[in-house]
Design a protein around this motif. Structure first.
Motif, PDB file in Angstrom:
ATOM      1  N   LEU A 189       2.130   4.229 -12.136  1.00  0.00           N
ATOM      2  CA  LEU A 189       0.886   4.700 -11.525  1.00  0.00           C
ATOM      3  C   LEU A 189      -0.091   3.551 -11.359  1.00  0.00           C
ATOM      4  O   LEU A 189      -0.765   3.430 -10.332  1.00  0.00           O
ATOM      5  CB  LEU A 189       0.269   5.800 -12.395  1.00  0.00           C
ATOM      6  N   CYS A 190      -0.143   2.683 -12.381  1.00  0.00           N
ATOM      7  CA  CYS A 190      -1.040   1.527 -12.315  1.00  0.00           C
ATOM      8  C   CYS A 190      -0.640   0.610 -11.167  1.00  0.00           C
ATOM      9  O   CYS A 190      -1.499   0.119 -10.431  1.00  0.00           O
ATOM     10  CB  CYS A 190      -0.998   0.773 -13.642  1.00  0.00           C
ATOM     11  N   ASN A 191       0.671   0.399 -10.993  1.00  0.00           N
ATOM     12  CA  ASN A 191       1.148  -0.451  -9.909  1.00  0.00           C
ATOM     13  C   ASN A 191       0.802   0.129  -8.543  1.00  0.00           C
ATOM     14  O   ASN A 191       0.440  -0.599  -7.613  1.00  0.00           O
ATOM     15  CB  ASN A 191       2.661  -0.637 -10.011  1.00  0.00           C
ATOM     16  N   ASN A 192       0.920   1.458  -8.435  1.00  0.00           N
ATOM     17  CA  ASN A 192       0.602   2.115  -7.172  1.00  0.00           C
ATOM     18  C   ASN A 192      -0.870   1.975  -6.825  1.00  0.00           C
ATOM     19  O   ASN A 192      -1.246   2.020  -5.659  1.00  0.00           O
ATOM     20  CB  ASN A 192       0.989   3.595  -7.238  1.00  0.00           C
ATOM     21  N   HIS A 193      -1.691   1.844  -7.839  1.00  0.00           N
ATOM     22  CA  HIS A 193      -3.131   1.706  -7.626  1.00  0.00           C
ATOM     23  C   HIS A 193      -3.546   0.241  -7.577  1.00  0.00           C
ATOM     24  O   HIS A 193      -4.717  -0.065  -7.396  1.00  0.00           O
ATOM     25  CB  HIS A 193      -3.895   2.420  -8.751  1.00  0.00           C
ATOM     26  N   ASN A 248       0.173  -3.474  -3.608  1.00  0.00           N
ATOM     27  CA  ASN A 248       0.310  -2.772  -2.333  1.00  0.00           C
ATOM     28  C   ASN A 248       0.148  -3.705  -1.132  1.00  0.00           C
ATOM     29  O   ASN A 248       0.687  -3.428  -0.063  1.00  0.00           O
ATOM     30  CB  ASN A 248      -0.707  -1.629  -2.265  1.00  0.00           C
ATOM     31  N   ILE A 249      -0.580  -4.783  -1.309  1.00  0.00           N
ATOM     32  CA  ILE A 249      -0.647  -5.804  -0.262  1.00  0.00           C
ATOM     33  C   ILE A 249       0.751  -6.377  -0.037  1.00  0.00           C
ATOM     34  O   ILE A 249       1.193  -6.544   1.101  1.00  0.00           O
ATOM     35  CB  ILE A 249      -1.639  -6.926  -0.640  1.00  0.00           C
ATOM     36  N   ASP A 250       1.444  -6.654  -1.128  1.00  0.00           N
ATOM     37  CA  ASP A 250       2.799  -7.184  -1.035  1.00  0.00           C
ATOM     38  C   ASP A 250       3.722  -6.190  -0.332  1.00  0.00           C
ATOM     39  O   ASP A 250       4.541  -6.573   0.523  1.00  0.00           O
ATOM     40  CB  ASP A 250       3.323  -7.488  -2.437  1.00  0.00           C
ATOM     41  N   LYS A 251       3.603  -4.902  -0.670  1.00  0.00           N
ATOM     42  CA  LYS A 251       4.418  -3.875  -0.012  1.00  0.00           C
ATOM     43  C   LYS A 251       4.136  -3.840   1.486  1.00  0.00           C
ATOM     44  O   LYS A 251       5.063  -3.728   2.303  1.00  0.00           O
ATOM     45  CB  LYS A 251       4.121  -2.511  -0.635  1.00  0.00           C
ATOM     46  N   ALA A 252       2.858  -3.927   1.845  1.00  0.00           N
ATOM     47  CA  ALA A 252       2.492  -3.888   3.261  1.00  0.00           C
ATOM     48  C   ALA A 252       3.017  -5.119   4.002  1.00  0.00           C
ATOM     49  O   ALA A 252       3.458  -5.031   5.154  1.00  0.00           O
ATOM     50  CB  ALA A 252       0.973  -3.782   3.407  1.00  0.00           C
ATOM     51  N   LEU A 253       2.966  -6.277   3.344  1.00  0.00           N
ATOM     52  CA  LEU A 253       3.467  -7.506   3.961  1.00  0.00           C
ATOM     53  C   LEU A 253       4.978  -7.435   4.192  1.00  0.00           C
ATOM     54  O   LEU A 253       5.481  -7.847   5.244  1.00  0.00           O
ATOM     55  CB  LEU A 253       3.132  -8.708   3.073  1.00  0.00           C
ATOM     56  N   ARG A 302       4.033 -14.606   3.807  1.00  0.00           N
ATOM     57  CA  ARG A 302       3.750 -13.554   2.809  1.00  0.00           C
ATOM     58  C   ARG A 302       3.285 -14.156   1.485  1.00  0.00           C
ATOM     59  O   ARG A 302       2.308 -13.708   0.886  1.00  0.00           O
ATOM     60  CB  ARG A 302       5.004 -12.715   2.571  1.00  0.00           C
ATOM     61  N   GLN A 303       3.982 -15.192   1.051  1.00  0.00           N
ATOM     62  CA  GLN A 303       3.634 -15.807  -0.226  1.00  0.00           C
ATOM     63  C   GLN A 303       2.250 -16.446  -0.184  1.00  0.00           C
ATOM     64  O   GLN A 303       1.512 -16.391  -1.170  1.00  0.00           O
ATOM     65  CB  GLN A 303       4.698 -16.835  -0.607  1.00  0.00           C
ATOM     66  N   SER A 304       1.899 -17.023   0.958  1.00  0.00           N
ATOM     67  CA  SER A 304       0.576 -17.641   1.064  1.00  0.00           C
ATOM     68  C   SER A 304      -0.527 -16.582   1.025  1.00  0.00           C
ATOM     69  O   SER A 304      -1.577 -16.782   0.402  1.00  0.00           O
ATOM     70  CB  SER A 304       0.473 -18.468   2.350  1.00  0.00           C
ATOM     71  N   VAL A 305      -0.281 -15.432   1.671  1.00  0.00           N
ATOM     72  CA  VAL A 305      -1.257 -14.342   1.636  1.00  0.00           C
ATOM     73  C   VAL A 305      -1.371 -13.794   0.221  1.00  0.00           C
ATOM     74  O   VAL A 305      -2.481 -13.540  -0.286  1.00  0.00           O
ATOM     75  CB  VAL A 305      -0.858 -13.218   2.613  1.00  0.00           C
ATOM     76  N   MET A 306      -0.237 -13.611  -0.443  1.00  0.00           N
ATOM     77  CA  MET A 306      -0.252 -13.098  -1.801  1.00  0.00           C
ATOM     78  C   MET A 306      -0.987 -14.021  -2.751  1.00  0.00           C
ATOM     79  O   MET A 306      -1.765 -13.584  -3.604  1.00  0.00           O
ATOM     80  CB  MET A 306       1.189 -12.892  -2.290  1.00  0.00           C
ATOM     81  N   GLU A 307      -0.760 -15.304  -2.626  1.00  0.00           N
ATOM     82  CA  GLU A 307      -1.425 -16.275  -3.486  1.00  0.00           C
ATOM     83  C   GLU A 307      -2.938 -16.236  -3.283  1.00  0.00           C
ATOM     84  O   GLU A 307      -3.703 -16.257  -4.254  1.00  0.00           O
ATOM     85  CB  GLU A 307      -0.886 -17.679  -3.205  1.00  0.00           C
ATOM     86  N   ASP A 308      -3.375 -16.148  -2.026  1.00  0.00           N
ATOM     87  CA  ASP A 308      -4.807 -16.091  -1.743  1.00  0.00           C
ATOM     88  C   ASP A 308      -5.429 -14.783  -2.227  1.00  0.00           C
ATOM     89  O   ASP A 308      -6.577 -14.758  -2.664  1.00  0.00           O
ATOM     90  CB  ASP A 308      -5.054 -16.256  -0.238  1.00  0.00           C
ATOM     91  N   ALA A 309      -4.645 -13.704  -2.160  1.00  0.00           N
ATOM     92  CA  ALA A 309      -5.137 -12.413  -2.654  1.00  0.00           C
ATOM     93  C   ALA A 309      -5.305 -12.443  -4.170  1.00  0.00           C
ATOM     94  O   ALA A 309      -6.291 -11.945  -4.715  1.00  0.00           O
ATOM     95  CB  ALA A 309      -4.194 -11.294  -2.235  1.00  0.00           C
ATOM     96  N   LYS A 353      -5.553   2.089   5.803  1.00  0.00           N
ATOM     97  CA  LYS A 353      -6.592   1.063   5.939  1.00  0.00           C
ATOM     98  C   LYS A 353      -6.113  -0.270   5.385  1.00  0.00           C
ATOM     99  O   LYS A 353      -6.372  -1.326   5.968  1.00  0.00           O
ATOM    100  CB  LYS A 353      -7.864   1.505   5.218  1.00  0.00           C
ATOM    101  N   LEU A 354      -5.418  -0.199   4.245  1.00  0.00           N
ATOM    102  CA  LEU A 354      -4.919  -1.440   3.664  1.00  0.00           C
ATOM    103  C   LEU A 354      -3.902  -2.097   4.590  1.00  0.00           C
ATOM    104  O   LEU A 354      -3.942  -3.318   4.795  1.00  0.00           O
ATOM    105  CB  LEU A 354      -4.277  -1.156   2.301  1.00  0.00           C
ATOM    106  N   GLU A 355      -2.999  -1.308   5.161  1.00  0.00           N
ATOM    107  CA  GLU A 355      -1.986  -1.864   6.046  1.00  0.00           C
ATOM    108  C   GLU A 355      -2.601  -2.448   7.310  1.00  0.00           C
ATOM    109  O   GLU A 355      -2.127  -3.468   7.820  1.00  0.00           O
ATOM    110  CB  GLU A 355      -0.962  -0.785   6.390  1.00  0.00           C
ATOM    111  N   THR A 356      -3.648  -1.806   7.817  1.00  0.00           N
ATOM    112  CA  THR A 356      -4.347  -2.355   9.000  1.00  0.00           C
ATOM    113  C   THR A 356      -4.941  -3.712   8.677  1.00  0.00           C
ATOM    114  O   THR A 356      -4.834  -4.674   9.460  1.00  0.00           O
ATOM    115  CB  THR A 356      -5.462  -1.395   9.459  1.00  0.00           C
ATOM    116  N   TRP A 357      -5.583  -3.808   7.527  1.00  0.00           N
ATOM    117  CA  TRP A 357      -6.185  -5.077   7.103  1.00  0.00           C
ATOM    118  C   TRP A 357      -5.112  -6.142   6.885  1.00  0.00           C
ATOM    119  O   TRP A 357      -5.257  -7.287   7.322  1.00  0.00           O
ATOM    120  CB  TRP A 357      -6.985  -4.855   5.822  1.00  0.00           C
ATOM    121  N   VAL A 358      -4.018  -5.758   6.230  1.00  0.00           N
ATOM    122  CA  VAL A 358      -2.941  -6.701   5.967  1.00  0.00           C
ATOM    123  C   VAL A 358      -2.317  -7.179   7.268  1.00  0.00           C
ATOM    124  O   VAL A 358      -2.013  -8.369   7.419  1.00  0.00           O
ATOM    125  CB  VAL A 358      -1.865  -6.050   5.063  1.00  0.00           C
TER     126      VAL A 358
END
Length: 208
Positions: A112-116, A121-126, A154-161, A183-188
């Motif tokens: 549940l914590c991971n889902n939140h 979730n940025i990684d999932k969207a990427l 993807r890795q560069s976005v994840m690192e910056d996030a 909304k998160l997927e649109t932003w990603v």
């Protein structure tokens, strides 16, 4: 009765396994729970045999109850059924069951914590974006090379996030603290396309 049971359980006997039958009223679940707690304390099994409608009906999972009605008493196989349940209880001490339930609860809470978790979730969207781009362009390019290039992005976005260099919009979190995935997927997607565009001129094969 309870003190007698506790006294017997407190005297270990490693040479054999014993079955203790508590023949008491125990009308209410709370009364039976005291014996369940003793079973947990002394790492032994626990089984209820329910035979009387005057007793509070067993309904909790911890009660491990076997219900017997008057017709069952005339069934010659009933004692075998009772013995099987007793052996199962001996093989599955209450403390062991509790530990398994606790581990399951921790795993569920972790999930549940991971889902939140926004970064998760940025990684999932990427990864979803990468799969989509590979499907759309694999006929024109090497899927392996394309996947490697996109994974670098993807890795560069994840690192910056993770470092807080890029921050998702605050409104992706709903009132109940869950994530608004659209909304998160649109932003990603926007961030992802920007990173792809920045690679133009650096042999990013998906750009035409």
């Amino acid at each position: 009765m309870k003190e007698t049971v506790e006294s017997i359980l407190a005297t270990p006997n490693s040479s054999q396994k014993n079955v203790m039958i508590v023949d008491d009223n125990n009308y209410y679940r709370s009364m039976r729970y005291e014996y369940h707690q003793l079973a947990a304390k002394f790492n032994t099994g626990y089984l209820q045999i329910y035979m009387d409608t005057r007793l509070e009906l067993p309904c909790e999972s911890w009660e491990n109850s076997l219900t017997i009605d008057s017709a069952d008493l005339n069934n010659p196989s009933m004692m075998s059924k009772i013995w099987v349940r007793i052996q199962e209880a001996i093989s599955n001490p209450v403390s062991t069951i509790k530990r398994l339930e606790e581990k399951k609860l921790v795993a569920e809470q972790s999930k549940l914590c991971n889902n939140h978790n926004v970064v998760h979730n940025i990684d999932k969207a990427l990864r979803k974006q990468i799969s989509q781009y590979i499907r759309e362009h694999k006929e024109k390019n090497s899927a392996r090379v394309l996947a490697a290039q996109l994974n670098d992005i993807r890795q560069s976005v994840m690192e910056d996030a993770k470092r807080g260099i890029i921050v998702p919009p605050a409104d992706i979190l709903k009132a109940d603290e869950s994530i608004d995935m659209p909304k998160l997927e649109t932003w990603v997607t926007t961030i992802f396309l920007q990173r792809c565009s920045s690679q133009h001129g650096h042999d990013l094969v998906i750009l035409e």
